[in-house]
Scaffold this motif. Structure first.
Motif, PDB file in Angstrom:
ATOM      1  N   ALA A 145      30.542  60.197  58.016  1.00 51.76           N
ATOM      2  CA  ALA A 145      29.334  59.375  57.837  1.00 51.76           C
ATOM      3  C   ALA A 145      28.361  59.558  58.996  1.00 51.76           C
ATOM      4  CB  ALA A 145      29.720  57.899  57.712  1.00 51.76           C
ATOM      5  N   GLY A 146      28.837  60.183  60.079  1.00 54.88           N
ATOM      6  CA  GLY A 146      27.978  60.358  61.253  1.00 54.88           C
ATOM      7  C   GLY A 146      28.026  59.193  62.212  1.00 54.88           C
ATOM      8  N   PHE A 147      28.997  58.296  62.017  1.00 61.59           N
ATOM      9  CA  PHE A 147      29.148  57.147  62.898  1.00 61.59           C
ATOM     10  C   PHE A 147      30.005  57.500  64.114  1.00 61.59           C
ATOM     11  CE2 PHE A 147      28.514  53.919  59.238  1.00 61.59           C
ATOM     12  CZ  PHE A 147      27.200  53.693  59.600  1.00 61.59           C
ATOM     13  N   HIS A 148      29.684  56.864  65.225  1.00 59.47           N
ATOM     14  CA  HIS A 148      30.445  56.990  66.470  1.00 59.47           C
ATOM     15  C   HIS A 148      30.923  55.590  66.845  1.00 59.47           C
ATOM     16  CE1 HIS A 148      27.504  60.274  66.353  1.00 59.47           C
ATOM     17  NE2 HIS A 148      28.497  60.993  66.848  1.00 59.47           N
ATOM     18  N   THR A 149      32.037  55.528  67.568  1.00 63.73           N
ATOM     19  CA  THR A 149      32.582  54.213  67.908  1.00 63.73           C
ATOM     20  C   THR A 149      32.895  54.086  69.392  1.00 63.73           C
ATOM     21  OG1 THR A 149      34.863  54.890  67.449  1.00 63.73           O
ATOM     22  CG2 THR A 149      33.620  53.923  65.616  1.00 63.73           C
ATOM     23  N   THR A 150      32.911  52.839  69.827  1.00 62.23           N
ATOM     24  CA  THR A 150      33.304  52.453  71.174  1.00 62.23           C
ATOM     25  C   THR A 150      34.251  51.269  71.023  1.00 62.23           C
ATOM     26  OG1 THR A 150      31.110  53.060  72.005  1.00 62.23           O
ATOM     27  CG2 THR A 150      32.445  51.622  73.407  1.00 62.23           C
ATOM     28  N   LYS A 151      35.290  51.211  71.837  1.00 62.91           N
ATOM     29  CA  LYS A 151      36.221  50.090  71.752  1.00 62.91           C
ATOM     30  C   LYS A 151      35.494  48.796  72.104  1.00 62.91           C
ATOM     31  CE  LYS A 151      40.672  48.275  73.249  1.00 62.91           C
ATOM     32  NZ  LYS A 151      40.191  46.921  73.094  1.00 62.91           N
ATOM     33  N   ALA A 152      35.710  47.783  71.274  1.00 64.75           N
ATOM     34  CA  ALA A 152      35.125  46.463  71.530  1.00 64.75           C
ATOM     35  C   ALA A 152      35.696  45.896  72.824  1.00 64.75           C
ATOM     36  CB  ALA A 152      35.416  45.523  70.363  1.00 64.75           C
ATOM     37  N   GLU A 153      34.909  45.080  73.481  1.00 60.20           N
ATOM     38  CA  GLU A 153      35.325  44.508  74.758  1.00 60.20           C
ATOM     39  C   GLU A 153      36.370  43.403  74.609  1.00 60.20           C
ATOM     40  OE1 GLU A 153      33.291  42.331  78.648  1.00 60.20           O
ATOM     41  OE2 GLU A 153      32.003  43.378  77.210  1.00 60.20           O
ATOM     42  N   PHE A 154      36.311  42.626  73.528  1.00 60.74           N
ATOM     43  CA  PHE A 154      37.150  41.436  73.417  1.00 60.74           C
ATOM     44  C   PHE A 154      38.297  41.536  72.418  1.00 60.74           C
ATOM     45  CE2 PHE A 154      33.125  40.095  75.198  1.00 60.74           C
ATOM     46  CZ  PHE A 154      33.526  39.282  76.252  1.00 60.74           C
ATOM     47  N   ASP A 181      40.943  44.424  69.901  1.00 63.62           N
ATOM     48  CA  ASP A 181      41.466  45.778  69.732  1.00 63.62           C
ATOM     49  C   ASP A 181      40.922  46.389  68.441  1.00 63.62           C
ATOM     50  OD1 ASP A 181      42.960  48.105  70.033  1.00 63.62           O
ATOM     51  OD2 ASP A 181      44.762  47.219  69.143  1.00 63.62           O
ATOM     52  N   ALA A 182      39.630  46.669  68.448  1.00 58.95           N
ATOM     53  CA  ALA A 182      38.957  47.223  67.281  1.00 58.95           C
ATOM     54  C   ALA A 182      37.700  47.960  67.756  1.00 58.95           C
ATOM     55  CB  ALA A 182      38.582  46.111  66.299  1.00 58.95           C
ATOM     56  N   PRO A 183      37.197  48.875  66.926  1.00 60.59           N
ATOM     57  CA  PRO A 183      36.009  49.638  67.327  1.00 60.59           C
ATOM     58  C   PRO A 183      34.698  48.949  66.967  1.00 60.59           C
ATOM     59  CG  PRO A 183      36.892  50.521  65.284  1.00 60.59           C
ATOM     60  CD  PRO A 183      37.808  49.399  65.701  1.00 60.59           C
ATOM     61  N   LEU A 184      33.694  49.206  67.800  1.00 52.95           N
ATOM     62  CA  LEU A 184      32.305  48.885  67.468  1.00 52.95           C
ATOM     63  C   LEU A 184      31.673  50.175  66.968  1.00 52.95           C
ATOM     64  CD1 LEU A 184      31.322  46.849  70.645  1.00 52.95           C
ATOM     65  CD2 LEU A 184      31.611  45.932  68.332  1.00 52.95           C
ATOM     66  N   ILE A 185      30.850  50.080  65.949  1.00 53.39           N
ATOM     67  CA  ILE A 185      30.123  51.257  65.452  1.00 53.39           C
ATOM     68  C   ILE A 185      28.823  51.319  66.228  1.00 53.39           C
ATOM     69  CG2 ILE A 185      29.058  52.345  63.451  1.00 53.39           C
ATOM     70  CD1 ILE A 185      31.179  50.859  61.741  1.00 53.39           C
ATOM     71  N   ASP A 186      28.680  52.371  67.029  1.00 51.15           N
ATOM     72  CA  ASP A 186      27.549  52.480  67.952  1.00 51.15           C
ATOM     73  C   ASP A 186      26.193  52.408  67.256  1.00 51.15           C
ATOM     74  OD1 ASP A 186      29.507  52.819  69.902  1.00 51.15           O
ATOM     75  OD2 ASP A 186      29.280  55.003  69.955  1.00 51.15           O
ATOM     76  N   GLU A 187      26.070  52.984  66.087  1.00 47.92           N
ATOM     77  CA  GLU A 187      24.792  53.035  65.384  1.00 47.92           C
ATOM     78  C   GLU A 187      24.377  51.695  64.785  1.00 47.92           C
ATOM     79  OE1 GLU A 187      26.319  57.057  65.896  1.00 47.92           O
ATOM     80  OE2 GLU A 187      27.264  55.247  65.113  1.00 47.92           O
ATOM     81  N   LEU A 188      25.323  50.794  64.553  1.00 51.48           N
ATOM     82  CA  LEU A 188      25.014  49.482  63.984  1.00 51.48           C
ATOM     83  C   LEU A 188      24.914  48.479  65.131  1.00 51.48           C
ATOM     84  CD1 LEU A 188      27.367  49.579  60.861  1.00 51.48           C
ATOM     85  CD2 LEU A 188      24.942  50.207  61.020  1.00 51.48           C
ATOM     86  N   PRO A 189      23.724  47.931  65.372  1.00 47.22           N
ATOM     87  CA  PRO A 189      23.452  47.214  66.618  1.00 47.22           C
ATOM     88  C   PRO A 189      23.980  45.788  66.759  1.00 47.22           C
ATOM     89  CG  PRO A 189      21.491  47.274  65.276  1.00 47.22           C
ATOM     90  CD  PRO A 189      22.523  48.090  64.558  1.00 47.22           C
ATOM     91  N   MET A 190      24.608  45.236  65.717  1.00 49.06           N
ATOM     92  CA  MET A 190      25.138  43.871  65.845  1.00 49.06           C
ATOM     93  C   MET A 190      26.512  43.807  65.213  1.00 49.06           C
ATOM     94  SD  MET A 190      23.717  40.323  64.276  1.00 49.06           S
ATOM     95  CE  MET A 190      24.786  38.890  64.287  1.00 49.06           C
TER      96      MET A 190
END
Length: 186
Positions: free
Chosen positions: A95-104, A106-115
């Motif tokens: 899909a072209g999505f990139h992720t970063t581990k959430a701070e709080f 154990d799950a990923p944040l999708i970098d392209e989706l801002p909230m």
């Protein structure tokens, strides 16, 4: 005169929620869900069937994120809803999505989706398909914040699902002031 449609899941708006998890190997996964919403001050509830890889991941890890789909990523958000990670394990990358581990959690944040909501699992009932999560943090990219430091829906540009016509809609302009306009009728 009104037209009756029978018992249907027709409500407006239906937020387009992108639920992201890690699988047993730490690979990020996400799915699109429209049947969900806030069910308590710090809880979100969604209707998710047990067959989804995402649900299996939530049950195994006890955590997930819920991003708000936006107009800039309609195609990508729709894709993660029509392709199963059971069949396409790298669907986020496709899909072209990139992720970063959430701070709080154990799950990923999708970098392209801002909230996103960072959540822990409270309860899942496989019979009713109801999943409830505790919101432990709301994460927002600074690019969608207004001058007041709060989330600006115009900058977020979230989409909603139209269950009647099977389309995605952008939210419109401000219609009024909550907890204020009704005071005129007191």
């Amino acid at each position: 005169m009104r037209k009756n449609f029978g018992a249907k899941p027709y409500t407006y708006p239906q937020p387009v929620l992108i639920i992201a998890t890690y699988d047993e190997n730490g690979t990020a996964d996400a799915m699109n869900a429209a049947w969900g919403g806030i069910s308590d001050d710090t809880q979100i509830s969604m209707c998710l069937s047990a067959e989804h890889k995402t649900v299996k991941n939530i049950l195994a890890r006890g955590a997930f994120t819920v991003s708000m789909a936006d107009a800039a990523h309609v195609t990508e958000c729709d894709y993660v809803g029509i392709v199963s990670a059971n069949d396409v394990p790298d669907k986020l990358a496709k899909a072209g999505f990139h992720t970063t581990k959430a701070e709080f959690v154990d799950a990923p944040l999708i970098d392209e989706l801002p909230m996103a909501l960072e959540c822990t699992l409270v309860h899942y009932d496989a019979e009713s398909c109801r999943l409830t999560g505790e919101i432990v943090n709301v994460s927002a990219d600074e690019r969608i914040l207004g001058e007041n430091g709060k989330i600006d829906p115009g900058k977020l540009d979230p989409i909603t699902f139209d269950p009647v016509n099977h389309t995605y809609l952008k939210l419109g302009a401000k219609a009024g002031n909550a907890f204020k306009d009704g005071l005129k009728l007191r």
